[in-house]
Design a protein around this motif. Structure first.
Motif, mmCIF file in Angstrom:
data_model
loop_
_atom_site.group_PDB
_atom_site.id
_atom_site.type_symbol
_atom_site.label_atom_id
_atom_site.label_comp_id
_atom_site.label_asym_id
_atom_site.label_seq_id
_atom_site.Cartn_x
_atom_site.Cartn_y
_atom_site.Cartn_z
ATOM 1 N N ARG A 103 98.969 -17.212 36.313
ATOM 2 C CA ARG A 103 100.064 -16.725 37.160
ATOM 3 C C ARG A 103 99.647 -15.805 38.049
ATOM 4 N NH1 ARG A 103 100.219 -17.502 31.940
ATOM 5 N NH2 ARG A 103 101.945 -18.896 31.182
ATOM 6 N N ASP A 104 98.505 -15.625 38.639
ATOM 7 C CA ASP A 104 98.245 -14.835 39.792
ATOM 8 C C ASP A 104 98.683 -15.527 41.214
ATOM 9 O OD1 ASP A 104 96.917 -12.341 38.654
ATOM 10 O OD2 ASP A 104 95.444 -13.660 38.074
ATOM 11 N N SER A 105 98.548 -14.900 42.281
ATOM 12 C CA SER A 105 98.972 -15.428 43.348
ATOM 13 C C SER A 105 97.648 -16.551 43.551
ATOM 14 C CB SER A 105 99.222 -14.479 44.576
ATOM 15 O OG SER A 105 98.232 -14.569 45.547
ATOM 16 N N GLY A 106 98.021 -17.766 43.997
ATOM 17 C CA GLY A 106 96.740 -18.800 44.067
ATOM 18 C C GLY A 106 96.446 -19.325 42.701
ATOM 19 N N GLY A 107 97.171 -18.840 41.573
ATOM 20 C CA GLY A 107 96.827 -19.331 40.048
ATOM 21 C C GLY A 107 97.494 -20.739 39.806
ATOM 22 N N LEU A 108 97.048 -21.119 38.858
ATOM 23 C CA LEU A 108 97.382 -23.043 38.667
ATOM 24 C C LEU A 108 98.732 -23.167 38.768
ATOM 25 C CD1 LEU A 108 94.772 -23.715 35.916
ATOM 26 C CD2 LEU A 108 94.951 -24.702 38.294
ATOM 27 N N TRP A 109 99.393 -22.230 37.987
ATOM 28 C CA TRP A 109 101.054 -22.468 37.818
ATOM 29 C C TRP A 109 101.756 -22.446 39.268
ATOM 30 C CZ3 TRP A 109 99.700 -25.366 34.357
ATOM 31 C CH2 TRP A 109 99.452 -25.049 33.073
ATOM 32 N N GLU A 110 101.065 -22.183 40.252
ATOM 33 C CA GLU A 110 101.574 -21.991 41.701
ATOM 34 C C GLU A 110 101.515 -23.454 42.244
ATOM 35 O OE1 GLU A 110 101.437 -17.966 43.687
ATOM 36 O OE2 GLU A 110 100.202 -19.528 44.690
ATOM 37 N N GLU A 111 100.239 -24.112 41.883
ATOM 38 C CA GLU A 111 99.971 -25.513 42.425
ATOM 39 C C GLU A 111 100.635 -26.566 41.476
ATOM 40 O OE1 GLU A 111 95.418 -27.334 42.992
ATOM 41 O OE2 GLU A 111 95.674 -25.132 42.569
ATOM 42 N N TYR A 112 100.844 -26.317 40.386
ATOM 43 C CA TYR A 112 101.319 -27.359 39.455
ATOM 44 C C TYR A 112 102.274 -26.668 38.566
ATOM 45 C CZ TYR A 112 96.813 -29.293 39.855
ATOM 46 O OH TYR A 112 95.498 -30.102 40.122
ATOM 47 N N ASP A 113 103.460 -27.412 38.170
ATOM 48 C CA ASP A 113 104.485 -27.091 37.311
ATOM 49 C C ASP A 113 104.049 -27.428 35.962
ATOM 50 O OD1 ASP A 113 107.082 -26.836 35.863
ATOM 51 O OD2 ASP A 113 107.987 -27.739 37.630
ATOM 52 N N ILE A 114 104.265 -26.319 35.271
ATOM 53 C CA ILE A 114 103.926 -26.455 33.629
ATOM 54 C C ILE A 114 104.472 -27.650 32.903
ATOM 55 C CG2 ILE A 114 104.262 -25.385 31.480
ATOM 56 C CD1 ILE A 114 103.998 -22.511 32.726
#
Ligand code: APR
Length: 231
Positions: free
Chosen positions: A22-33
């Motif tokens: 959930r940080d900026s640049g974290g995985l959930w920015e790149e992918y949708d849960i």
């Protein structure tokens, strides 16, 4: 020996080069849960889900434990240390921690999609669609997806209740039931949170929030607790 229970999240592995969620640049920015971390996603598009976890595994193979993981191993010299981790990596084990409970599964393991008791250690990083369990069903990542039960929660709650000291490291405390474990800690138990982020700690009375990266923050707290153990 006094018992220290440590709840860790993605932040403890960040300095090992593993992305948080959930940080900026974290995985959930790149992918949708909803596309990669739910049973529905697996039903809909197993290829995408599988590729996501293959990538995570490949990344893990190139990662090493960091100062924070090793500091927790040192703490075992003076305390009965019990780690509860939300992480699916194996960096606590590789650093040498003795007692590690995985709440959300383990990246290096796969399991049957029809019988969850059939769990296998994966060689290397790649699970292939078509790889089957001994009962003939497709193997899936051994991770807890959103919407699934977290089978280790009762044991983790019980363990949290036995803590003499409770340490939380590198978690946004956004995901339940893991984030609720601290409510099982007995009143009066010292609780520490090591995380550089702004975390809502209103549900953790008396917590000492150490706003540092896991590497430096954990080392300092471990040194302090080792000193205290001599008192
Ligand atoms: N040291 C310590 N903490 C750090 C560092 C660092 N170097 N870098 C980032 N952090 C902190 C962030 O401030 C944040 O609070 O790590 C936390 C990471 O939070 P999340 O990405 O939300 O990860 P986590 O809390 O572990 O997520 C819980 O959510 O997506 C699911 O199943 C997944 O287990 C995961 C669960």
């Amino acid at each position: 020996m006094k018992r220290v229970v440590v709840l860790t999240g993605a932040g403890i592995s960040a300095e090992s080069g593993i992305k948080t969620f959930r940080d900026s640049g974290g995985l959930w920015e790149e992918y949708d849960i909803m596309d990669v971390a739910t049973p529905e996603a697996w039903e809909r598009n197993a290829e995408l889900v599988n590729e996501f976890y293959n990538q995570r595994r490949r990344q893990l193979l190139g990662a090493e434990p960091n100062k924070a993981h090793y500091a927790l191993v040192d703490l075992e010299k003076k305390y009965d240390v019990q780690v509860i981790t939300q992480n699916v990596d194996d960096l606590h084990e590789r650093a040498g921690s003795t007692n590690v409970m995985h709440l959300h599964g383990e990246l290096k393991k796969v399991r049957s999609s029809i019988d969850e008791s059939l769990i296998y250690e994966l060689e290397g990083w790649e699970l292939k669609l078509g790889d089957k369990c001994e009962k003939g069903s497709q193997l899936r990542p051994h991770v807890v997806w959103f919407g699934e039960q977290v089978p280790m929660i009762p044991a983790a709650a019980e363990l949290s209740n036995t803590a003499g000291i409770y340490i939380i490291i590198g978690t946004s405390l956004n995901v339940y039931p893991a984030a609720g474990l601290v409510s099982y800690v007995r009143p009066g138990t010292p609780v520490y949170l090591i995380d550089p982020g702004e975390i809502n700690v209103s549900h953790i009375p008396g917590v000492r929030h150490i706003r540092e990266m896991a590497g430096t923050g954990t080392r300092k707290l471990v040194d302090e607790l080792m000193e205290k153990s001599k008192e």
